[in-house]
Design a protein around this motif. Structure first.
Motif, PDB file in Angstrom:
ATOM      1  N   GLY A  31      33.868  -8.614 -20.958  1.00 17.08           N
ATOM      2  CA  GLY A  31      32.709  -7.919 -20.395  1.00 17.08           C
ATOM      3  C   GLY A  31      32.287  -8.513 -19.073  1.00 17.08           C
ATOM      4  O   GLY A  31      32.721  -9.604 -18.692  1.00 17.08           O
ATOM      5  N   LEU A  32      31.438  -7.820 -18.378  1.00 22.68           N
ATOM      6  CA  LEU A  32      30.960  -8.317 -17.092  1.00 22.68           C
ATOM      7  C   LEU A  32      29.778  -9.252 -17.296  1.00 22.68           C
ATOM      8  O   LEU A  32      29.891 -10.454 -17.204  1.00 22.68           O
ATOM      9  CB  LEU A  32      30.587  -7.134 -16.195  1.00 22.68           C
ATOM     10  N   ASP A  33      28.635  -8.708 -17.660  1.00 17.48           N
ATOM     11  CA  ASP A  33      27.439  -9.532 -17.753  1.00 17.48           C
ATOM     12  C   ASP A  33      26.964  -9.722 -19.186  1.00 17.48           C
ATOM     13  O   ASP A  33      26.305 -10.694 -19.502  1.00 17.48           O
ATOM     14  CB  ASP A  33      26.287  -8.880 -16.986  1.00 17.48           C
ATOM     15  N   HIS A  34      27.272  -8.746 -20.027  1.00 17.34           N
ATOM     16  CA  HIS A  34      26.603  -8.656 -21.309  1.00 17.34           C
ATOM     17  C   HIS A  34      27.600  -8.704 -22.450  1.00 17.34           C
ATOM     18  O   HIS A  34      28.743  -8.319 -22.322  1.00 17.34           O
ATOM     19  CB  HIS A  34      25.875  -7.311 -21.418  1.00 17.34           C
TER      20      HIS A  34
ATOM     21  N   ARG B 158      34.534  -1.283 -18.466  1.00 16.45           N
ATOM     22  CA  ARG B 158      33.451  -2.184 -18.855  1.00 16.45           C
ATOM     23  C   ARG B 158      32.078  -1.556 -18.611  1.00 16.45           C
ATOM     24  O   ARG B 158      31.136  -1.815 -19.365  1.00 16.45           O
ATOM     25  CB  ARG B 158      33.603  -3.518 -18.107  1.00 16.45           C
ATOM     26  N   ALA B 163      29.813  -2.991 -24.019  1.00 11.41           N
ATOM     27  CA  ALA B 163      28.959  -3.933 -23.287  1.00 11.41           C
ATOM     28  C   ALA B 163      28.379  -3.260 -22.048  1.00 11.41           C
ATOM     29  O   ALA B 163      27.899  -3.927 -21.134  1.00 11.41           O
ATOM     30  CB  ALA B 163      29.745  -5.189 -22.908  1.00 11.41           C
ATOM     31  N   LEU B 191      22.271  -1.921 -19.743  1.00 10.90           N
ATOM     32  CA  LEU B 191      23.511  -1.376 -20.302  1.00 10.90           C
ATOM     33  C   LEU B 191      23.555   0.142 -20.180  1.00 10.90           C
ATOM     34  O   LEU B 191      24.526   0.713 -19.683  1.00 10.90           O
ATOM     35  CB  LEU B 191      23.643  -1.779 -21.777  1.00 10.90           C
TER      36      LEU B 191
END
Lengths: 307, 307
Positions: A31-34, B158, B163, B191
């Motif tokens: 995932g990127l951030d989360h 993504r 996520a 998100l």
């Protein structure tokens, strides 16, 4: 020494199960951030883990081994591709089971996802599984080169989309109660199940460095087993019971869906499946590949399976 | 000379509309063996064509232009990325409107897809639109290099997945009737809508050759406008009427969904949106990019729009 598909499969399936266990998770390492929310991931894991024959992943890995046996290359990509095709297959089952589609409550002997988690979560879990398939194919860690990532995404998207699996399902939906010709029935199944099965074979091949000749042969092999799979599915729908199938038997006939058995009869369907097996094996013979024993055994399993 | 967003947008939207018209079609030029069935494509086209503000495509193209103005590169990729993010957005609306989710019958002043084509076709059209987004990103004609294809697929998957957008929708679904903190509300929206808006900006940037500094700035810009978009959405849900919005106003309050307005009040929400605009513009100032005028104007539009 004779090839033992069971032993071969056990080793590969252990890798695939472990990878799916890791990759379909809240703590998605891609995932990127989360991270992903736990409730959604629960439904995704329920749909994917601990179930199914994993035919598509095995086809990916067998095709990769056939191509890469001479020049090892692309094992990391092949494992990702194996998991990605299974995620697409799993999402299609989740959506296909929903009340607005087949309205099935039993899958692999368990309540279907929408029964267990509710329709909205089933819808979202399917959607997220499709996206996750493409996440798996595009790792950010450099383990798969960009060209291979792109080729695998191209194959998977086309296998899954409107000119592939989703398109076939739409034709299937529109065909209930209609008398199809054999050509129409074949075209429907080439999209609905054939595209992803053939796509699995081609994705596995593209993780290695296939020759043009090998690719053409694997394309023919994939087309033959893709169609054979559906013919046998139609046969089993009338010859097997629900307990053996792990899903509701006789459902196609009950739903007035066109099948090979309804179109050509049971005996001719069985003969057709055998002729498709011969085509698949013939394509492997003509491939120029030396290590096609797993692909041969998988083709035989597709045609001669009991469930 | 002052920048005119309307004129700038008209030129880009004409390209995007023409491309979507071509690419969401029965005769998909990207397919492997087959075309897509007309009935499914009808529903896909209905969902995508002739509607919406196309904010995400405009963000892709504006970010690409900001990066590529010094060194032109990647125009073909940017147009594909612009269409791909719109397909993901369109599919999410189709599924979100379905009876098991928001059960909305009106979208952009027209009957929603499931009202027009039935639930099963809406489900499949959404699924196929997601796949088509990845088909668009992976052309087989050599117009986009493999590395760029892979990077765009990675970002889109993504942004859309567990996520990202789908994960946010799952949190949203689970949050109805709950009292969320501002942190929880922000995480949900980061998100649900933020991920794809930020993803659009980053995809556009990656079609060019962005510096690390520019990428970090565009990431911050994308995060700020992504959040601002949702804050303003919540404001408009209580201040605008259905005719202006083209969808049912007051719906979130009626459904007891947590919103910025319910959490912090109308005045504070409006001040928060303005502060996010300042953050977005500040990030552009710090980007080292010279041609950010379209990105500036889009940020202003996001915050100060009337619908």
């Amino acid at each position: 020494m004779e090839f033992d598909l069971t032993t071969w499969s056990q080793v590969r399936l252990a890798q695939v199960e472990r990878a799916l266990e890791d990759w379909v998770s809240v703590d998605i390492p891609l995932g990127l951030d989360h991270g992903a929310p736990a409730a959604l991931v629960d439904a995704m894991r329920y749909a994917v883990l601990d179930g199914g024959k994993r035919l598509r992943p095995l086809l990916v890995l067998a095709a990769h081994e056939a191509v890469a046996s001479a020049e090892p290359h692309g094992a990391a990509a092949a494992l990702r591709a194996a998991c990605a095709v299974e995620l697409i297959h799993a999402y299609s089952l989740v959506h296909d089971d929903m009340p607005c589609m087949d309205n099935d409550v039993l899958r692999r002997g368990k309540p279907t996802v929408h029964v267990q988690f509710g329709e909205a979560n089933a819808l979202l879990a399917g959607d997220a599984l499709q996206a996750l398939a493409f996440e798996l194919l595009t790792p950010l860690d450099g383990s798969v080169d960009g060209e291979t990532q792109a080729r695998l995404c191209a194959l998977l998207a086309r296998s899954a989309g409107s000119a592939g699996m989703a398109g076939g399902q739409a034709i299937d939906l529109a065909s209930v109660g209609l008398a199809l010709t054999e050509t129409q029935l074949r075209e429907m199944h080439e999209l609905k199940t054939g595209a992803l099965l053939k796509g699995s074979v081609l994705m596995g091949a593209h993780c290695g460095r296939p020759s043009t000749k090998a690719l053409a042969a694997l394309d023919a092999y994939g087309a033959a087993i893709g169609l054979a799979f559906q013919v046998v599915d139609d046969i089993l729908d009338v010859t097997a019971d629900s307990a053996t199938l792990g899903k509701t038997a006789g459902k196609d006939a009950d739903n007035d869906k066109p099948t090979y058995v309804s179109l050509m009869g049971l005996d001719a369907s069985q003969a057709y499946a055998q002729s498709l097996l011969d085509q698949a094996l013939g394509a492997l013979d003509a491939s120029g590949l030396s290590n096609t024993v797993a692909l041969q055994a998988l083709a035989d399993m597709v045609v001669n399976r009991a469930s």
